[in-house]
Design an enzyme around this catalytic site. Structure first.
Site, short mmCIF file in Angstrom:
data_model
loop_
_atom_site.label_atom_id
_atom_site.label_comp_id
_atom_site.label_asym_id
_atom_site.label_seq_id
_atom_site.Cartn_x
_atom_site.Cartn_y
_atom_site.Cartn_z
N ARG A 51 0.94 -1.06 -0.09
CA ARG A 51 0.24 -0.10 -0.12
C ARG A 51 1.06 1.29 0.08
O ARG A 51 0.53 2.16 -0.67
CB ARG A 51 -0.94 -0.06 1.09
CG ARG A 51 -1.87 1.14 1.22
CD ARG A 51 -2.92 0.98 2.47
NE ARG A 51 -2.22 1.27 3.71
CZ ARG A 51 -2.47 0.54 4.63
NH1 ARG A 51 -3.74 -0.22 4.77
NH2 ARG A 51 -1.99 0.58 5.94
N TYR A 103 -7.34 26.56 -11.09
CA TYR A 103 -8.12 25.62 -11.81
C TYR A 103 -9.42 25.41 -11.21
O TYR A 103 -9.37 25.11 -9.90
CB TYR A 103 -7.08 24.39 -11.77
CG TYR A 103 -7.88 22.84 -12.03
CD1 TYR A 103 -8.65 22.68 -13.19
CD2 TYR A 103 -7.79 21.99 -11.19
CE1 TYR A 103 -9.24 21.67 -13.48
CE2 TYR A 103 -8.40 20.88 -11.53
CZ TYR A 103 -8.95 20.47 -12.72
OH TYR A 103 -9.67 19.43 -12.87
N ASP A 175 0.81 24.99 -6.60
CA ASP A 175 0.55 24.16 -7.90
C ASP A 175 1.20 24.81 -9.01
O ASP A 175 1.03 25.83 -9.63
CB ASP A 175 -0.96 24.54 -8.18
CG ASP A 175 -1.34 23.42 -9.12
OD1 ASP A 175 -0.40 22.99 -9.96
OD2 ASP A 175 -2.45 22.99 -9.37
N LYS A 200 -0.16 15.82 -16.33
CA LYS A 200 0.03 16.83 -17.29
C LYS A 200 1.58 16.56 -17.88
O LYS A 200 1.91 15.76 -18.24
CB LYS A 200 -0.30 18.30 -16.88
CG LYS A 200 -1.76 18.14 -16.09
CD LYS A 200 -2.80 18.01 -16.80
CE LYS A 200 -4.38 18.22 -16.23
NZ LYS A 200 -4.60 17.47 -15.00
#
Length: 377
Positions: A51, A103, A175, A200
């Site tokens: 995990r 965004y 960001d 992206k």
């Protein structure tokens, strides 16, 4: 390796190799759990369960960490998952100051999350430092900015924002998806956290959904909370996606260089076009923050160009319908060029109805310019 330039770090995947065979391309570790010896000791210390412990994911994280000059990096199953991990460090009743005009997916999620948690959310035009400073005259837990912003393509002075945020007791997160670490490294400017939607530019081939957070100082309490939350809540990236991401990053500097060159040529060709109201691109001398972009971004200004078509919504829609090279699709940072009519996606946010966001790829620049020009006739 610490002295390697980005092109070398990326091309050689920060030195990753197949340990057992010596292959220069690492394989994909798909195991979900790890064995123990007869004494029940771990066969390899640190590997307990898949995990949060996967070699392929660690290798991809190592590449991003090196490119960012970060102390540590963690990958997530999407950019929004990485954003959510950062926001979840804010306690109930806390306060977030977030840049406006970023965004829409971030804005929508942040508003709903903060409302559920009883967190005060103040949205401010952070490119105006006086407004940011005013918003941070009171204590805050997190300041979230996006540089350059999508799709308005505004910039925030990161070094100044760091000073203002820290004075208010806040963690500053950036960001930097639209820039990638090839063009801008916010941690070197003092930011505490940097986020990338690795879907992206980092991947660059439109075949992976992923996100990443990197930190300047691993001792940051918010970082400890992020790592603990990812482990316990299981917000992990799959090994195949991590391998594809790492493969995509091998060409990151080349792709970013080419797409940035193409974007600048396109913006310059369209800047005075009779069919356009405006062209927004930080690389243009006419951009109000061009000087800041020159200081904060090295080697180019990114792949995003926003154009405003004269004649409103219908005129913009006609242009979109006529494009032949640009794909009509949502996303950015891939090798192929995309166009998005943003008002269709977020009509309620104040986005101009005639705005077309162009994600400029690595095709021939002349073909891209000709495609836009024929669509504008």
């Amino acid at each position: 390796m610490k002295d390697w330039k980005p092109a070398t770090l990326a091309a050689q995947a920060a030195g990753a190799q197949e340990r057992e065979t010596g292959g220069i391309v690492p394989g994909i570790s798909v195991t979900s759990t790890y064995g123990r010896g007869p004494d029940y000791a771990l066969l390899r210390p640190g590997n307990i369960y898949g995990r949060d412990e996967n070699e392929t994911v660690r290798q991809a994280e190592a590449v991003i960490r090196a490119l960012e000059g970060a102390a540590a990096t963690r990958l997530f199953p999407s950019g929004m998952a990485a954003i959510a991990a950062a926001f979840r460090t804010v306690p109930g009743g806390g306060r977030v100051v977030m840049q406006s005009g970023i965004y829409w997916g971030t804005v929508k999620w942040a508003r709903e999350f903060c409302a559920r948690r009883g967190i005060t959310l103040d949205e401010v035009e952070a490119s105006d430092l006086s407004l940011l400073s005013g918003a941070l005259s009171q204590k805050a837990d997190l300041v979230w900015i996006e540089v350059p912003s999508n799709p308005w393509l505004k910039l925030v002075n990161i070094e100044e924002a760091v000073t203002i945020a820290h004075a208010a007791g806040a963690v500053l997160a950036v960001d930097a998806t639209a820039a990638t670490p090839v063009l801008m490294r916010p941690l070197e400017m003092g930011a505490d956290l940097v986020m990338h939607s690795a879907t992206k530019g980092l991947n660059g081939h439109s075949d992976v959904v992923a996100g990443g957070l990197s930190v300047k100082d691993e001792g940051l309490p918010a970082w400890q909370a992020i790592c603990s939350d990812r482990h316990d809540a299981g917000a992990i990236l799959g090994p195949f996606e991590a391998w594809l991401l790492m493969r995509g990053m091998r060409t990151l500097p080349l792709r970013v260089e080419r797409s940035s060159e193409n974007a600048l040529r396109l913006a310059q060709a369209l800047e005075n076009h009779d069919a356009l109201e405006a062209v927004w691109y930080p690389g243009l001398a006419t951009h109000p923050q061009h000087a800041l972009a020159q200081r904060q971004m090295q080697g180019g200004y990114g792949c995003l160009v926003s154009i405003l078509v004269k004649g409103g919504f219908e005129a913009a829609a006609r242009v979109v319908s006529r494009l032949q090279v640009f794909h009509r699709a949502t996303s950015l940072g891939g090798v192929e060029s995309l166009v998005e009519h943003r008002h269709v996606i977020e009509p309620h946010t104040g986005i101009p109805e005639n705005l077309l966001r162009l994600s400029v790829g690595i095709e021939d620049a002349g073909d891209l310019i000709a495609d836009i020009e024929q669509a504008l006739r």
